[in-house]
Design a protein around this motif. Sequence first.
Motif, PDB file in Angstrom:
ATOM      1  N   GLU A  94      -6.769 -13.375  -4.165  1.00 47.81           N
ATOM      2  CA  GLU A  94      -7.779 -14.431  -4.206  1.00 47.81           C
ATOM      3  C   GLU A  94      -7.120 -15.796  -4.464  1.00 47.81           C
ATOM      4  OE1 GLU A  94     -11.948 -15.281  -6.576  1.00 47.81           O
ATOM      5  OE2 GLU A  94     -11.121 -13.258  -6.558  1.00 47.81           O
ATOM      6  N   TRP A 141      -5.497 -17.099  -1.317  1.00 47.82           N
ATOM      7  CA  TRP A 141      -6.488 -17.687  -0.408  1.00 47.82           C
ATOM      8  C   TRP A 141      -6.845 -19.095  -0.853  1.00 47.82           C
ATOM      9  CZ3 TRP A 141      -8.220 -17.067   4.307  1.00 47.82           C
ATOM     10  CH2 TRP A 141      -8.021 -15.830   4.935  1.00 47.82           C
ATOM     11  N   SER A 142      -6.927 -19.322  -2.163  1.00 56.64           N
ATOM     12  CA  SER A 142      -7.278 -20.664  -2.636  1.00 56.64           C
ATOM     13  C   SER A 142      -6.184 -21.671  -2.275  1.00 56.64           C
ATOM     14  CB  SER A 142      -7.555 -20.663  -4.143  1.00 56.64           C
ATOM     15  OG  SER A 142      -6.381 -20.564  -4.903  1.00 56.64           O
ATOM     16  N   ARG A 196      -8.549 -23.998   7.800  1.00 56.34           N
ATOM     17  CA  ARG A 196      -8.008 -22.654   8.031  1.00 56.34           C
ATOM     18  C   ARG A 196      -6.908 -22.772   9.080  1.00 56.34           C
ATOM     19  NH1 ARG A 196     -12.661 -18.248   8.881  1.00 56.34           N
ATOM     20  NH2 ARG A 196     -10.822 -16.939   9.036  1.00 56.34           N
ATOM     21  N   ARG A 236     -10.888 -12.141   2.314  1.00 53.72           N
ATOM     22  CA  ARG A 236     -11.029 -13.106   3.413  1.00 53.72           C
ATOM     23  C   ARG A 236     -12.465 -13.603   3.497  1.00 53.72           C
ATOM     24  NH1 ARG A 236     -12.868 -13.602   8.283  1.00 53.72           N
ATOM     25  NH2 ARG A 236     -13.384 -11.419   8.557  1.00 53.72           N
ATOM     26  N   THR A 237     -13.405 -12.671   3.440  1.00 52.66           N
ATOM     27  CA  THR A 237     -14.820 -13.034   3.526  1.00 52.66           C
ATOM     28  C   THR A 237     -15.236 -13.921   2.357  1.00 52.66           C
ATOM     29  OG1 THR A 237     -15.301 -10.985   4.707  1.00 52.66           O
ATOM     30  CG2 THR A 237     -17.161 -12.099   3.650  1.00 52.66           C
ATOM     31  N   LYS A 238     -14.824 -13.550   1.177  1.00 51.61           N
ATOM     32  CA  LYS A 238     -15.156 -14.330  -0.021  1.00 51.61           C
ATOM     33  C   LYS A 238     -14.575 -15.739   0.058  1.00 51.61           C
ATOM     34  CE  LYS A 238     -14.894 -14.037  -5.058  1.00 51.61           C
ATOM     35  NZ  LYS A 238     -14.412 -13.245  -6.195  1.00 51.61           N
ATOM     36  N   ALA A 239     -13.329 -15.843   0.520  1.00 55.57           N
ATOM     37  CA  ALA A 239     -12.650 -17.139   0.568  1.00 55.57           C
ATOM     38  C   ALA A 239     -13.204 -18.040   1.670  1.00 55.57           C
ATOM     39  CB  ALA A 239     -11.149 -16.937   0.784  1.00 55.57           C
ATOM     40  N   THR A 240     -13.503 -17.454   2.805  1.00 51.36           N
ATOM     41  CA  THR A 240     -13.906 -18.275   3.969  1.00 51.36           C
ATOM     42  C   THR A 240     -15.411 -18.350   4.155  1.00 51.36           C
ATOM     43  OG1 THR A 240     -13.766 -16.403   5.497  1.00 51.36           O
ATOM     44  CG2 THR A 240     -11.747 -17.721   5.167  1.00 51.36           C
ATOM     45  N   GLY A 241     -16.138 -17.449   3.513  1.00 51.63           N
ATOM     46  CA  GLY A 241     -17.584 -17.445   3.675  1.00 51.63           C
ATOM     47  C   GLY A 241     -18.034 -16.925   5.031  1.00 51.63           C
ATOM     48  N   THR A 242     -17.143 -16.196   5.707  1.00 51.17           N
ATOM     49  CA  THR A 242     -17.491 -15.654   7.033  1.00 51.17           C
ATOM     50  C   THR A 242     -17.502 -14.139   6.978  1.00 51.17           C
ATOM     51  OG1 THR A 242     -15.177 -15.612   7.734  1.00 51.17           O
ATOM     52  CG2 THR A 242     -16.463 -17.599   8.246  1.00 51.17           C
ATOM     53  N   LEU A 243     -18.189 -13.570   7.901  1.00 53.20           N
ATOM     54  CA  LEU A 243     -18.231 -12.109   8.016  1.00 53.20           C
ATOM     55  C   LEU A 243     -17.335 -11.619   9.108  1.00 53.20           C
ATOM     56  CD1 LEU A 243     -22.032 -11.511   7.528  1.00 53.20           C
ATOM     57  CD2 LEU A 243     -20.226 -11.168   5.872  1.00 53.20           C
TER      58      LEU A 243
END
Length: 145
Positions: free
Chosen positions: A100, A103-104, A112, A138-145
Amino acid sequence: MFERLFPRRKPEPKQLPQPNAQLALGALLVRVAFADKNYRATEIGQIDRILGQTFDLKPIEAAKLRATCEALERDAHDTPTFAKILREEVDYAHRLALGEAMWSVALADGHRHEQEEIQLLAIETALGLTDTDIEMLRTKATGTL
């Protein structure tokens, strides 16, 4: 003329410390930031914050540690070697937190970058994170699914 008479000696290269978990983490954070060939002040600041919070360091101490990690990342071991140190010394839950944190750093500049995401995947895999956890990070960091 004086150069021929008194040639300059090259300074002895500084010995790099043996990497431990602290240095391995810092080197991998630096590696993520360098992946897009653009090492920005926002990424440097994020690395310093992570190192400071993780190891309870004052800002100057965190910056000095980061500088050592930059040299280590540039001149020393490969990603699997750094990751192995972390796998051996850090439990899974904390390695997940390291993912995590990485990713930050990758997103600290507000963009990105494919190269950073490729580097992140290599590091997360080398850290022994599961595919499910890698996707969750990845999903948590980027907010994408």
